[in-house]
Scaffold this active site. Structure first.
Site, PDB file in Angstrom:
ATOM      1  CE  LYS A  25      68.310  72.679  62.214  1.00  0.00           C
ATOM      2  NZ  LYS A  25      67.676  73.121  60.952  1.00  0.00           N
ATOM      3  CG  HIS A  40      70.076  69.247  63.578  1.00  0.00           C
ATOM      4  ND1 HIS A  40      69.112  69.402  64.536  1.00  0.00           N
ATOM      5  CD2 HIS A  40      69.467  68.659  62.517  1.00  0.00           C
ATOM      6  CE1 HIS A  40      67.958  68.922  64.089  1.00  0.00           C
ATOM      7  NE2 HIS A  40      68.145  68.464  62.867  1.00  0.00           N
TER       8      HIS A  40
HETATM    9  N1  LIG Z   1      62.127  69.672  55.939  1.00  0.00           N
HETATM   10  C1  LIG Z   1      63.104  68.754  56.060  1.00  0.00           C
HETATM   11  O1  LIG Z   1      62.874  67.536  56.081  1.00  0.00           O
HETATM   12  C2  LIG Z   1      64.520  69.221  56.140  1.00  0.00           C
HETATM   13  C3  LIG Z   1      64.780  70.560  56.216  1.00  0.00           C
HETATM   14  N2  LIG Z   1      66.062  71.015  56.143  1.00  0.00           N
HETATM   15  C4  LIG Z   1      66.193  72.462  56.108  1.00  0.00           C
HETATM   16  O2  LIG Z   1      66.469  72.833  54.760  1.00  0.00           O
HETATM   17  C5  LIG Z   1      67.292  73.988  54.741  1.00  0.00           C
HETATM   18  C6  LIG Z   1      68.518  73.715  53.882  1.00  0.00           C
HETATM   19  O3  LIG Z   1      69.286  72.719  54.491  1.00  0.00           O
HETATM   20  P1  LIG Z   1      70.603  72.142  53.802  1.00  0.00           P
HETATM   21  O4  LIG Z   1      70.289  71.573  52.467  1.00  0.00           O
HETATM   22  O5  LIG Z   1      71.245  71.284  54.819  1.00  0.00           O
HETATM   23  O6  LIG Z   1      71.450  73.487  53.645  1.00  0.00           O
HETATM   24  P2  LIG Z   1      72.761  73.738  52.768  1.00  0.00           P
HETATM   25  O7  LIG Z   1      73.323  75.025  53.287  1.00  0.00           O
HETATM   26  O8  LIG Z   1      73.590  72.524  52.684  1.00  0.00           O
HETATM   27  O9  LIG Z   1      72.153  73.974  51.317  1.00  0.00           O
HETATM   28  C7  LIG Z   1      71.338  75.085  50.996  1.00  0.00           C
HETATM   29  C8  LIG Z   1      71.675  75.523  49.586  1.00  0.00           C
HETATM   30  O10 LIG Z   1      70.821  76.599  49.205  1.00  0.00           O
HETATM   31  C9  LIG Z   1      71.626  77.578  48.568  1.00  0.00           C
HETATM   32  N3  LIG Z   1      70.957  78.880  48.656  1.00  0.00           N
HETATM   33  C10 LIG Z   1      70.981  79.785  49.656  1.00  0.00           C
HETATM   34  N4  LIG Z   1      70.221  80.855  49.350  1.00  0.00           N
HETATM   35  C11 LIG Z   1      69.687  80.623  48.117  1.00  0.00           C
HETATM   36  C12 LIG Z   1      68.825  81.341  47.260  1.00  0.00           C
HETATM   37  N5  LIG Z   1      68.354  82.548  47.582  1.00  0.00           N
HETATM   38  N6  LIG Z   1      68.474  80.792  46.072  1.00  0.00           N
HETATM   39  C13 LIG Z   1      68.948  79.574  45.705  1.00  0.00           C
HETATM   40  N7  LIG Z   1      69.788  78.851  46.477  1.00  0.00           N
HETATM   41  C14 LIG Z   1      70.149  79.362  47.675  1.00  0.00           C
HETATM   42  C15 LIG Z   1      72.949  77.508  49.295  1.00  0.00           C
HETATM   43  O11 LIG Z   1      73.978  78.039  48.532  1.00  0.00           O
HETATM   44  P3  LIG Z   1      75.428  78.313  49.279  1.00  0.00           P
HETATM   45  O12 LIG Z   1      75.929  76.999  49.768  1.00  0.00           O
HETATM   46  O13 LIG Z   1      76.262  78.853  48.159  1.00  0.00           O
HETATM   47  O14 LIG Z   1      75.143  79.272  50.384  1.00  0.00           O
HETATM   48  C16 LIG Z   1      73.116  76.006  49.452  1.00  0.00           C
HETATM   49  O15 LIG Z   1      73.663  75.411  48.299  1.00  0.00           O
HETATM   50  C17 LIG Z   1      67.568  74.328  56.203  1.00  0.00           C
HETATM   51  O16 LIG Z   1      66.621  75.286  56.639  1.00  0.00           O
HETATM   52  C18 LIG Z   1      67.325  72.999  56.919  1.00  0.00           C
HETATM   53  O17 LIG Z   1      66.938  73.183  58.252  1.00  0.00           O
HETATM   54  C19 LIG Z   1      67.121  70.171  56.020  1.00  0.00           C
HETATM   55  C20 LIG Z   1      66.929  68.833  55.978  1.00  0.00           C
HETATM   56  C21 LIG Z   1      65.619  68.236  56.074  1.00  0.00           C
HETATM   57  O1  LIG Z   2      69.140  71.433  59.013  1.00  0.00           O
HETATM   58  C1  LIG Z   2      68.984  70.190  59.042  1.00  0.00           C
HETATM   59  O2  LIG Z   2      69.892  69.409  58.760  1.00  0.00           O
HETATM   60  C2  LIG Z   2      67.654  69.671  59.380  1.00  0.00           C
HETATM   61  N1  LIG Z   2      66.703  70.529  59.587  1.00  0.00           N
HETATM   62  C3  LIG Z   2      65.345  70.229  59.863  1.00  0.00           C
HETATM   63  C4  LIG Z   2      64.849  70.967  61.086  1.00  0.00           C
HETATM   64  O3  LIG Z   2      65.290  72.100  61.337  1.00  0.00           O
HETATM   65  O4  LIG Z   2      63.993  70.459  61.795  1.00  0.00           O
HETATM   66  C5  LIG Z   2      65.013  68.781  59.808  1.00  0.00           C
HETATM   67  C6  LIG Z   2      66.128  67.817  60.046  1.00  0.00           C
HETATM   68  O5  LIG Z   2      66.237  67.539  61.401  1.00  0.00           O
HETATM   69  C7  LIG Z   2      67.438  68.222  59.435  1.00  0.00           C
END
Ligand SMILES: NC(=O)C1=CN([C@@H]2O[C@H](COP(=O)(O)OP(=O)(O)OC[C@H]3O[C@@H](n4cnc5c(N)ncnc54)[C@H](OP(=O)(O)O)[C@@H]3O)[C@@H](O)[C@H]2O)C=CC1
Ligand SMILES: O=C(O)C1=N[C@H](C(=O)O)C[C@H](O)C1
Length: 224
Positions: A132, A128
């Site tokens: 991440k 990734h």
């Molecule tokens: N289930 C799925 O299909 C997928 C899961 N994921 C998972 O999703 C999660 C997020 O990924 P991603 O979007 O890439 O992460 P990012 O860091 O790009 O975005 C997360 C956002 O959440 C904000 N944030 C953090 N804490 C809080 C809080 N307490 N309340 C509100 N907002 C908050 C962050 O703010 P700031 O930037 O200011 O810290 C940031 O804007 C990860 O755990 C990832 O593994 C990701 C992609 C697909």
């Molecule tokens: O953090 C990510 O980007 C992603 N997280 C998920 C995971 O932890 O499995 C899913 C996806 O691969 C992207």
């Protein structure tokens, strides 16, 4: 994920009326009944150490919720109980891509066959982007868990890499002196995750209960 969800939401009939980030959600202060009054579904993608507190608040507010964050599944029973006690709907999954959910089934099927073949050793690997936070990914942990549940009890060597902007690659392999089987899913972008989460949001806005995403996706099984 937030930006991608916001861009695609109208295609699923959603208007995005509330976005909580760390600035307007200090200590969970964004989760008020007023803020969520006309909200039909919430999608939670934040960080492993923030997700459970957010999900607890959504359960108490009885908001139909899609949980996308990874790294908190050790507390799934607690979160499930809270949503059930509050009669609130929840969909959860470490990966909302349709391809990964099918890949999971292929891996499970391979594990069933491989548990009878001691000449083969297994590995599990994911790659990734460098931003991440959790490793191994939630998806890789679930793939290995699926192998275990299918009866595969041999050692699986698990590894993760973080580099560049890779949206998500997951691989399960089996190797013997004679040959190698490599099963790999490669996400081309983050769009598949966002589309799956929006599909889940539409579903949970109209349904009840606590569900893993694959239950919804495969609710009508293919005929063999
Ligand atoms: N289930 C799925 O299909 C997928 C899961 N994921 C998972 O999703 C999660 C997020 O990924 P991603 O979007 O890439 O992460 P990012 O860091 O790009 O975005 C997360 C956002 O959440 C904000 N944030 C953090 N804490 C809080 C809080 N307490 N309340 C509100 N907002 C908050 C962050 O703010 P700031 O930037 O200011 O810290 C940031 O804007 C990860 O755990 C990832 O593994 C990701 C992609 C697909
Ligand atoms: O953090 C990510 O980007 C992603 N997280 C998920 C995971 O932890 O499995 C899913 C996806 O691969 C992207």
């Amino acid at each position: 994920m937030g930006k991608m969800l916001e861009r695609l939401a109208p295609e699923y009939g959603f208007e995005v009326t509330l976005i909580l980030d760390i600035h307007n959600n200090v200590n969970g202060s964004g989760f008020t009944a007023e803020n969520f009054r006309d909200v039909h579904a919430a999608i939670e993608f934040t960080a492993p150490d923030a997700a459970v507190a957010n999900l607890e608040k959504l359960a108490v507010l009885r908001v139909p919720t899609v949980a996308g964050t990874t790294g908190w599944f050790g507390q799934l029973d607690h979160v499930r109980q809270l949503f059930e006690n509050n009669h609130a709907g929840l969909v959860y999954s470490p990966n909302y891509s349709i391809g990964v959910n099918i890949f999971q089934r292929i891996v499970t099927e391979a594990a069933v066959w491989m548990q009878q073949q001691p000449a083969y050793e297994a590995w599990a690997w994911e790659l990734h982007h460098s931003a991440k936070k959790d490793a191994p990914s939630g998806t890789l942990l679930k793939l290995v868990e699926g192998m275990r549940a299918a009866g595969y009890h041999n050692h699986v060597d698990v590894a993760s890499n973080r580099a560049g902007a890779v949206p998500g690659t997951h691989e399960i392999g089996f190797d013997s002196a004679a040959d190698t089987i490599t099963l790999r899913h490669t996400a081309r972008s983050r769009e598949g995750f966002a589309r799956g989460a929006l599909h889940a949001a539409k579903w949970i806005a109209a349904n009840k209960g606590v569900h893993e995403f694959s239950e919804i996706l495969f609710s009508s099984e293919p005929q063999s």
